[in-house]
Design a protein around this motif. Structure first.
Motif, short mmCIF file in Angstrom:
data_model
loop_
_atom_site.label_atom_id
_atom_site.label_comp_id
_atom_site.label_asym_id
_atom_site.label_seq_id
_atom_site.Cartn_x
_atom_site.Cartn_y
_atom_site.Cartn_z
N THR A 7 2.29 14.08 -14.09
CA THR A 7 1.16 14.46 -14.93
C THR A 7 0.79 15.92 -14.76
O THR A 7 0.50 16.62 -15.73
CB THR A 7 -0.06 13.58 -14.59
OG1 THR A 7 0.30 12.22 -14.75
CG2 THR A 7 -1.23 13.89 -15.49
N THR A 33 2.26 1.70 -3.46
CA THR A 33 1.22 2.16 -4.38
C THR A 33 0.95 3.64 -4.20
O THR A 33 0.80 4.38 -5.19
CB THR A 33 -0.08 1.35 -4.15
OG1 THR A 33 0.20 -0.03 -4.32
CG2 THR A 33 -1.17 1.77 -5.10
N ILE A 34 0.88 4.10 -2.96
CA ILE A 34 0.65 5.52 -2.71
C ILE A 34 1.79 6.36 -3.25
O ILE A 34 1.58 7.41 -3.87
CB ILE A 34 0.43 5.75 -1.20
CG1 ILE A 34 -0.92 5.16 -0.77
CG2 ILE A 34 0.48 7.23 -0.86
CD1 ILE A 34 -1.12 5.11 0.73
N THR A 77 1.62 6.47 -7.05
CA THR A 77 0.50 7.32 -7.46
C THR A 77 0.86 8.80 -7.34
O THR A 77 0.55 9.60 -8.22
CB THR A 77 -0.74 7.01 -6.61
OG1 THR A 77 -1.04 5.63 -6.73
CG2 THR A 77 -1.93 7.82 -7.05
N LYS A 78 1.53 9.15 -6.24
CA LYS A 78 1.95 10.54 -6.06
C LYS A 78 2.99 10.94 -7.09
O LYS A 78 2.97 12.07 -7.60
CB LYS A 78 2.49 10.75 -4.65
CG LYS A 78 1.40 10.74 -3.59
CD LYS A 78 1.96 10.99 -2.21
CE LYS A 78 0.85 11.00 -1.18
NZ LYS A 78 1.35 11.26 0.17
N ASN A 136 0.83 -1.21 0.00
CA ASN A 136 0.00 0.00 0.00
C ASN A 136 0.86 1.26 0.00
O ASN A 136 0.55 2.23 -0.70
CB ASN A 136 -0.94 0.00 1.21
CG ASN A 136 -2.07 -0.99 1.05
OD1 ASN A 136 -2.39 -1.41 -0.05
ND2 ASN A 136 -2.67 -1.38 2.15
N LEU A 150 3.28 9.70 -10.14
CA LEU A 150 2.59 9.85 -11.41
C LEU A 150 1.79 11.15 -11.45
O LEU A 150 1.78 11.84 -12.48
CB LEU A 150 1.67 8.66 -11.66
CG LEU A 150 0.87 8.68 -12.95
CD1 LEU A 150 1.82 8.66 -14.15
CD2 LEU A 150 -0.07 7.52 -13.02
N ALA A 151 1.15 11.49 -10.34
CA ALA A 151 0.39 12.74 -10.30
C ALA A 151 1.32 13.94 -10.44
O ALA A 151 0.99 14.91 -11.11
CB ALA A 151 -0.39 12.83 -8.99
#
Length: 77
Positions: A59, A48-49, A52-53, A45, A55-56
């Motif tokens: 982006t 994954t967090i 995700t951060k 987890n 990638l954000a």
């Protein structure tokens, strides 16, 4: 007392103790597996967090139109 009764009683007591030791050993192993699984899930987890951060951030970062078009043209986005 009858020696057969005494022998049978001793066998029953030894069988019960053996079963109890076997059960306690299995319970300890299962508890260790559960703790290990919870640790693995927590690590997954957290990874994954973090991804995700990242990638954000990639982006939603501020960039010019030329930078965005060159990144898309290279297929790295």
């Amino acid at each position: 007392m009858n020696p057969y009764f005494t022998g049978g009683f001793i066998l029953v007591v030894l069988g019960a103790l053996t079963g109890l030791i076997f059960y306690a050993n299995r319970a300890g192993r299962n508890a260790a597996c559960v703790k290990s699984d919870h640790l693995t899930i927590a690590n997954a987890n957290a990874s994954t967090i973090a991804v995700t951060k990242m990638l954000a951030a990639k982006t939603n970062s501020i960039r010019s139109d030329n930078q965005l078009l060159s990144t898309l043209a290279q297929g790295r986005f």
